[in-house]
Motif scaffolding. Sequence first.
Motif, PDB file in Angstrom:
ATOM      1  N   LYS A 129       6.911 -15.471  10.776  1.00 45.28           N
ATOM      2  CA  LYS A 129       6.199 -15.998   9.833  1.00 45.28           C
ATOM      3  C   LYS A 129       5.734 -17.404   9.766  1.00 45.28           C
ATOM      4  N   GLY A 130       6.126 -18.090  10.866  1.00 46.95           N
ATOM      5  CA  GLY A 130       5.874 -19.492  11.309  1.00 46.95           C
ATOM      6  C   GLY A 130       4.166 -19.447  11.939  1.00 46.95           C
ATOM      7  N   ASP A 131       3.969 -18.169  12.635  1.00 47.25           N
ATOM      8  CA  ASP A 131       2.597 -17.774  12.959  1.00 47.25           C
ATOM      9  C   ASP A 131       1.588 -17.632  11.938  1.00 47.25           C
ATOM     10  N   PHE A 132       2.003 -16.805  10.972  1.00 48.43           N
ATOM     11  CA  PHE A 132       1.251 -16.488   9.834  1.00 48.43           C
ATOM     12  C   PHE A 132       1.007 -17.601   8.866  1.00 48.43           C
ATOM     13  N   TYR A 133       2.079 -18.451   8.638  1.00 50.02           N
ATOM     14  CA  TYR A 133       1.917 -19.587   7.985  1.00 50.02           C
ATOM     15  C   TYR A 133       0.732 -20.558   8.330  1.00 50.02           C
ATOM     16  N   ALA A 134       0.638 -20.638   9.756  1.00 49.77           N
ATOM     17  CA  ALA A 134      -0.439 -21.509  10.326  1.00 49.77           C
ATOM     18  C   ALA A 134      -1.612 -20.844  10.046  1.00 49.77           C
ATOM     19  N   LEU A 135      -1.915 -19.708   9.742  1.00 49.28           N
ATOM     20  CA  LEU A 135      -3.140 -19.195   9.549  1.00 49.28           C
ATOM     21  C   LEU A 135      -3.915 -19.496   8.196  1.00 49.28           C
ATOM     22  N   GLY A 136      -3.006 -19.295   7.186  1.00 49.22           N
ATOM     23  CA  GLY A 136      -3.531 -19.558   5.855  1.00 49.22           C
ATOM     24  C   GLY A 136      -2.402 -20.204   4.717  1.00 49.22           C
ATOM     25  N   HIS A 137      -1.527 -20.640   5.403  1.00 48.28           N
ATOM     26  CA  HIS A 137      -0.439 -21.355   4.577  1.00 48.28           C
ATOM     27  C   HIS A 137       0.458 -20.600   3.552  1.00 48.28           C
ATOM     28  N   ILE A 138       0.093 -19.184   3.924  1.00 46.19           N
ATOM     29  CA  ILE A 138       1.198 -18.286   2.891  1.00 46.19           C
ATOM     30  C   ILE A 138       2.409 -18.118   3.555  1.00 46.19           C
ATOM     31  N   PRO A 139       3.606 -18.469   2.854  1.00 47.75           N
ATOM     32  CA  PRO A 139       5.012 -18.327   3.615  1.00 47.75           C
ATOM     33  C   PRO A 139       5.471 -16.920   3.361  1.00 47.75           C
ATOM     34  N   ASN A 140       6.263 -16.737   4.512  1.00 52.60           N
ATOM     35  CA  ASN A 140       6.997 -15.333   4.626  1.00 52.60           C
ATOM     36  C   ASN A 140       6.350 -14.060   4.923  1.00 52.60           C
ATOM     37  N   ILE A 141       5.148 -14.191   5.712  1.00 60.38           N
ATOM     38  CA  ILE A 141       4.382 -13.168   5.729  1.00 60.38           C
ATOM     39  C   ILE A 141       4.873 -12.665   7.192  1.00 60.38           C
ATOM     40  N   ILE A 142       4.889 -11.452   7.459  1.00 64.87           N
ATOM     41  CA  ILE A 142       5.220 -10.796   8.592  1.00 64.87           C
ATOM     42  C   ILE A 142       4.457  -9.723   8.894  1.00 64.87           C
ATOM     43  N   GLY A 143       3.175  -9.532   8.569  1.00 70.70           N
ATOM     44  CA  GLY A 143       2.295  -8.567   9.019  1.00 70.70           C
ATOM     45  C   GLY A 143       1.123  -8.482   8.071  1.00 70.70           C
ATOM     46  N   ALA A 144      -0.201  -7.911   8.692  1.00 66.17           N
ATOM     47  CA  ALA A 144      -1.205  -7.665   7.908  1.00 66.17           C
ATOM     48  C   ALA A 144      -1.571  -6.271   8.031  1.00 66.17           C
ATOM     49  N   ILE A 145      -1.736  -5.552   7.001  1.00 65.11           N
ATOM     50  CA  ILE A 145      -2.035  -4.102   7.110  1.00 65.11           C
ATOM     51  C   ILE A 145      -3.468  -3.723   6.507  1.00 65.11           C
ATOM     52  N   ASP A 146      -4.019  -2.563   7.100  1.00 69.50           N
ATOM     53  CA  ASP A 146      -5.399  -2.057   6.662  1.00 69.50           C
ATOM     54  C   ASP A 146      -5.321  -0.924   7.657  1.00 69.50           C
ATOM     55  N   GLY A 147      -6.514  -0.141   7.006  1.00 70.53           N
ATOM     56  CA  GLY A 147      -7.137   1.172   7.950  1.00 70.53           C
ATOM     57  C   GLY A 147      -8.630   1.327   8.328  1.00 70.53           C
ATOM     58  N   THR A 148      -8.923   1.945   9.131  1.00 70.82           N
ATOM     59  CA  THR A 148     -10.086   2.156   9.741  1.00 70.82           C
ATOM     60  C   THR A 148     -10.265   3.572  10.267  1.00 70.82           C
ATOM     61  N   HIS A 149     -11.631   3.939  10.459  1.00 74.79           N
ATOM     62  CA  HIS A 149     -11.684   5.367  10.853  1.00 74.79           C
ATOM     63  C   HIS A 149     -12.238   5.193  12.577  1.00 74.79           C
ATOM     64  N   VAL A 150     -11.917   6.432  13.029  1.00 72.79           N
ATOM     65  CA  VAL A 150     -12.476   6.615  14.346  1.00 72.79           C
ATOM     66  C   VAL A 150     -13.029   8.136  14.358  1.00 72.79           C
ATOM     67  N   ALA A 151     -14.124   8.164  14.902  1.00 77.05           N
ATOM     68  CA  ALA A 151     -14.956   9.320  14.649  1.00 77.05           C
ATOM     69  C   ALA A 151     -14.435  10.546  15.698  1.00 77.05           C
ATOM     70  N   LEU A 152     -14.778  11.825  15.394  1.00 79.17           N
ATOM     71  CA  LEU A 152     -14.244  12.807  16.256  1.00 79.17           C
ATOM     72  C   LEU A 152     -15.283  14.093  15.709  1.00 79.17           C
ATOM     73  N   VAL A 153     -15.542  15.004  16.419  1.00 77.21           N
ATOM     74  CA  VAL A 153     -15.800  16.250  16.090  1.00 77.21           C
ATOM     75  C   VAL A 153     -14.853  17.164  15.529  1.00 77.21           C
ATOM     76  N   PRO A 154     -14.800  17.623  14.149  1.00 80.35           N
ATOM     77  CA  PRO A 154     -13.843  18.110  13.423  1.00 80.35           C
ATOM     78  C   PRO A 154     -13.831  19.634  13.696  1.00 80.35           C
ATOM     79  N   PRO A 155     -12.667  20.273  13.436  1.00 83.92           N
ATOM     80  CA  PRO A 155     -12.295  21.657  13.626  1.00 83.92           C
ATOM     81  C   PRO A 155     -13.147  22.480  12.460  1.00 83.92           C
ATOM     82  N   ARG A 156     -13.899  23.527  13.191  1.00 81.44           N
ATOM     83  CA  ARG A 156     -14.633  24.474  12.089  1.00 81.44           C
ATOM     84  C   ARG A 156     -14.013  24.823  10.772  1.00 81.44           C
ATOM     85  N   ARG A 157     -12.757  25.096  10.935  1.00 82.94           N
ATOM     86  CA  ARG A 157     -12.035  25.679   9.759  1.00 82.94           C
ATOM     87  C   ARG A 157     -11.881  24.720   8.497  1.00 82.94           C
ATOM     88  N   SER A 158     -11.544  23.418   9.111  1.00 81.28           N
ATOM     89  CA  SER A 158     -11.318  22.456   8.180  1.00 81.28           C
ATOM     90  C   SER A 158     -12.357  21.131   8.330  1.00 81.28           C
TER      91      SER A 158
END
Length: 381
Positions: free
Chosen positions: A157-186
């Motif tokens: 929480k102290g490390d996150f507070y130093a970034l943007g002064h928002i208290p009690n934060i223990i993580g940042a969550i998000d998603g992204t995509h990794v390209a692959l060659v898909p199976p033919r059936r799906s």
Amino acid sequence: MARQMSFFWWALTYMTCTGEEEKSLPTAPSKHRQLGHLRRWWNPPVYRPLVDLLTMEERHLIITYRFDRATIQELCTQLEPDLISPIRHHTGIPPEVQVLSVLHFLASASFETTVAMASGMSQPMFSNVLSRVLSALLKHVRSYIVFPQVEDLATVKGDFYALGHIPNIIGAIDGTHVALVPPRRSEQVYRNRKSYHSMNIQMVCLADQYISQVNAMFPGSVHDAYILWNSSIPYVMGQLQRHRVWLLGDSGYPNLSWLLTPVRNPRTRAEERYNKAHGRTSRVIERTFGLLKARFRCLHMTGGSLFYSPRKVCQIIIACSMLHNLALRPQVPFLQEDGPDDGVVAAVEPVEPVEPVDSDEEEAEEEDIDNRESVIQQYFQ
């Protein structure tokens, strides 16, 4: 010539022997044995030179394999029991060469044939080595990717507070995509909103870009909120609610009692200040994506799509996330020949599905909104 001499020696011995000695005479060499002898004489075995960890320069190791010599030796020592197989299936390739070849593949995004030639082995052999090293790495996933424990919450929480002064934060969550060659059936299941095939990866990171949780089970067409409800995050954060801690997520996630999202249409100065602080703090997940993708080019779009099954692509993503955390521990410098890169990718861990919350429960929704409003009124007025 060798065949004629062998037959001449047998005929001469047979003609000069007695009847009793005839029983002990060797039989004439078969055609298969003669050809095998000639084949061994004309085609001796060729041993390619293998890579040597001790003779490489430190800078070359970091550029090519993303780790220094001490970290690679530590990794080889940890994986050695799983990389040395029984004698009848032993490949004859030392564990150091197996680990270096896989690190080269993950860092360079080259084809298996190119990496195999650089490592001194054939392409089929490297394919077996890749599967073996990935399996050995996944056995230690719990020691590399760890969600913050109760005793670590104050520091996080102290490390996150130093970034943007928002208290009690223990993580940042998000998603992204990794390209692959898909199976033919799906094939259509893996097509994402950007019209290419991928795996949708959810990741949670800390303020120092350490990956604390990853989910790489879902194809590219699945929404981020669906992945969130079918991961271990709701259960883990529910257990930590008595400590009054939150995660930060973008507007693609729902606003929950343990997940803070930005205000879509800010109307007051407090809401604007909250959005700015939210952006400064949650931007660490994008920096983590960029560093992960630049360090392991196989996850980057410029490296092309991964020509593996979705299951093996998930294993590669998890292995890259583990190695990313390993590189952060001794503060290994990140060096590359083509300069820094600004990309987005994520990381990994199959978890048990959790029942989603019913969106029609108005009381729970009002409670979540009141939770964010209380944070804005308490800290950003």
